[in-house]
Design an enzyme around this catalytic site. Structure first.
Site, short mmCIF file in Angstrom:
data_model
loop_
_atom_site.label_atom_id
_atom_site.label_comp_id
_atom_site.label_asym_id
_atom_site.label_seq_id
_atom_site.Cartn_x
_atom_site.Cartn_y
_atom_site.Cartn_z
N ALA A 150 0.63 -1.21 -0.19
CA ALA A 150 0.13 0.28 -0.50
C ALA A 150 0.95 1.05 -0.12
O ALA A 150 0.12 2.02 -1.01
CB ALA A 150 -1.45 -0.04 1.27
N LYS A 201 0.35 -16.35 -0.15
CA LYS A 201 1.58 -16.06 -0.28
C LYS A 201 2.30 -15.45 1.35
O LYS A 201 2.67 -15.33 1.47
CB LYS A 201 2.16 -14.74 -1.54
CG LYS A 201 0.42 -13.91 -1.30
CD LYS A 201 1.21 -12.62 -0.49
CE LYS A 201 0.13 -11.54 -0.23
NZ LYS A 201 0.64 -10.56 -0.13
N THR A 258 5.96 -9.26 -1.44
CA THR A 258 5.56 -9.52 -0.19
C THR A 258 6.36 -10.15 0.80
O THR A 258 6.52 -10.17 1.73
CB THR A 258 3.67 -10.90 0.31
OG1 THR A 258 3.21 -9.85 -0.44
CG2 THR A 258 3.75 -10.64 1.44
N GLU A 291 -2.50 -11.28 7.61
CA GLU A 291 -3.21 -12.00 7.67
C GLU A 291 -2.46 -13.69 7.35
O GLU A 291 -3.87 -15.14 8.01
CB GLU A 291 -4.28 -12.15 6.56
CG GLU A 291 -5.21 -10.74 5.97
CD GLU A 291 -6.60 -11.02 6.45
OE1 GLU A 291 -6.49 -11.93 7.26
OE2 GLU A 291 -7.41 -9.58 6.57
#
Length: 344
Positions: A150, A201, A258, A291
């Protein structure tokens, strides 16, 4: 569908929800097509800051937000008349929130998931939860995924992403709505592959982060990323996803970003675990949801049901459950039986 979205509701004022609101606002400015963008946030101080100073400093520091973005803690006000509803809440809280919001969403609205999680207990992808709770057909549900750190996007650093929907016309409509000078969406109908890429991922990033926290080298991390893509692909294909999606932005692209960036919440959580912090201590240090910590167990369960071999995921889940120490992780990952690399 023609044109692009006219009125947008973004539910979730975290880093990615706020950034996507900015993308939609900047896309409208670039297309000279003004649109109202309203963000729902549960924290009054965040909402007030967005409205008063066009900032969301808790999540996006000093990034300036376009004046066309407004915010409210009143979800009814935010959803009123929106033809595009963007969901950016923690994956595990989505279902109960949708039950509260169902009657407020305009008939005919397109609903978009920015979430990259698998629901605990049901092993459902977020698009499945949306379909079940809102009684929507698949052609009104879309997913946006890819290398979506982000803060980099909020800084307007060039990024490509993927818009997935079972209906190509809807995917194209959404892509037009979010094409900004720094954000280039591609489209696909492979919703399953795009979601699985974004879900798994996060778990692989935890593993890479643990390796970094243990000060393992780049060879180790590259090995985990590569084999992580292999097991992500196995799961996606078992669920009906496409191999080419795994080689694209929502698969390899998202995985590399990531697993390698300090901006990644899951990479950061893994690094802290590797440095010896407990899961509780990691939660206390982080301001946003990683997450992979919640979804890892669901991914592991789903793989078991389908008979899909996912050793990295299994090892991460064992670490999170306290059944395996971070010191044992490397040994476990290298202890599999010998076989050809291409045998997935």
């Amino acid at each position: 569908m023609t044109g692009s979205a006219r009125s947008v509701a973004v539910l979730g004022a975290g880093s990615w929800g706020t950034t996507f609101a900015k993308i939609l606002a900047d896309a409208a400015i670039a297309a000279d097509s003004p649109r109202a963008i309203r963000v729902w946030g549960r924290r009054p101080e965040v909402v007030e800051q967005i409205n008063a100073s066009h900032r969301n400093e808790q999540y996006l520091k000093d990034i300036a937000l376009p004046p066309s973005i407004t915010a409210s803690t009143d979800v009814r006000e935010v959803l009123h008349g929106a033809d595009l509803v963007v969901l950016a809440v923690p994956a595990q809280s989505l279902r109960p929130q949708l039950r509260e919001w169902k009657g407020l969403i305009s008939p005919g609205a397109i609903v978009v998931s920015l979430m990259k999680g698998l629901e605990l207990g049901t092993d459902s992808r977020m698009s499945q939860v949306i379909q079940e709770e809102l009684d929507l057909p698949a052609d009104r549900i879309a997913v946006v995924s890819g290398p979506n750190l982000a803060m980099e996007i909020a800084r307007e650093e060039p990024t490509a992403s993927v818009v997935a929907c079972a209906e190509p016309a809807v995917a194209g409509w959404l892509a037009r709505s979010c094409t900004a000078p720094y954000f280039r969406p591609y489209t696909t109908s492979d919703v399953v592959g795009v979601e699985i890429g974004g879900i798994v991922k996060n778990v692989i990033a935890l593993a890479v982060g643990i390796c970094e926290g243990k000060q393992m080298g780049d060879n180790t991390k590259a090995s985990v990323i590569t084999r992580g893509l292999a097991e992500t692909s196995r799961l996606a294909l078992a669920l009906g996803g496409e191999a080419k999606t795994m080689a694209g932005l929502a698969g390899l692209g998202d995985l590399v970003a990531t697993c390698s960036s300090p901006l990644s919440r899951n990479h950061t959580a893994g690094r802290l675990l590797g440095q010896g912090l407990t899961l509780e201590e990691v939660g206390q240090k982080m301001t946003q949801t990683a997450e992979g910590i919640k979804s890892g167990q669901a991914v592991h369960e789903l793989a078991g049901k389908l008979g899909v071999d996912m050793p990295i995921t299994a090892a991460v889940v064992a670490v999170l459950a306290g059944k395996l120490s971070v010191n044992q992780l490397g040994t476990v990952l290298l202890s599999r039986e010998l076989k050809p690399e291409g045998d997935y």
